[in-house]
Design an enzyme around this catalytic site. Sequence first.
Site, PDB file in Angstrom:
ATOM      1  N   GLN A   1      43.290 -15.444  57.152  1.00  0.00           N
ATOM      2  CA  GLN A   1      43.101 -14.198  56.421  1.00  0.00           C
ATOM      3  C   GLN A   1      43.189 -12.991  57.346  1.00  0.00           C
ATOM      4  O   GLN A   1      43.097 -11.855  56.889  1.00  0.00           O
ATOM      5  CB  GLN A   1      41.749 -14.191  55.703  1.00  0.00           C
ATOM      6  N   ASP A   2      43.410 -13.230  58.628  1.00  0.00           N
ATOM      7  CA  ASP A   2      43.435 -12.149  59.600  1.00  0.00           C
ATOM      8  C   ASP A   2      44.829 -11.518  59.665  1.00  0.00           C
ATOM      9  O   ASP A   2      45.819 -12.194  59.968  1.00  0.00           O
ATOM     10  CB  ASP A   2      43.036 -12.672  60.980  1.00  0.00           C
ATOM     11  N   ILE A   3      44.901 -10.234  59.394  1.00  0.00           N
ATOM     12  CA  ILE A   3      46.184  -9.520  59.361  1.00  0.00           C
ATOM     13  C   ILE A   3      46.882  -9.576  60.709  1.00  0.00           C
ATOM     14  O   ILE A   3      48.099  -9.757  60.784  1.00  0.00           O
ATOM     15  CB  ILE A   3      45.964  -8.064  58.910  1.00  0.00           C
TER      16      ILE A   3
ATOM     17  N   TRP B   1      47.309 -11.941  68.420  1.00  0.00           N
ATOM     18  CA  TRP B   1      46.695 -10.606  68.379  1.00  0.00           C
ATOM     19  C   TRP B   1      47.281  -9.721  69.470  1.00  0.00           C
ATOM     20  O   TRP B   1      47.614  -8.569  69.239  1.00  0.00           O
ATOM     21  CB  TRP B   1      45.186 -10.697  68.560  1.00  0.00           C
TER      22      TRP B   1
END
Length: 108
Positions: free
Chosen positions: A56-58, A98
Amino acid sequence: SLSDAFIEKKIEPMNWASLENEKIIEELTQIKGIGRWTAEMFLIFNQNRQNLFPIQDIGLLKGISRTYATPYPPSQKDLDKFRKKWSPFCTVATWYMWRSVDPVVVEY
């Protein structure tokens, strides 16, 4: 709510070392205001868990899309492929994704 849960002993962090990530996520998401993403971030940053794949992490999704030229967001099939490929170090792969999106080192 999380602080209160610790104080009121509604959660038992002393047991977490022996629990799998999903069991801890299940425990944490019972707390008002704590969803799956928040629980996963807590496990990554507070508990140093090595095999979390926060889909769910953009930032993770953008990193995968850019690095591997997949559509944004990546399909569930692609996500399953990367989870399998990167396990048991999905957290490390997430850090790299990231960093690929935001290459500037964050100063804390």
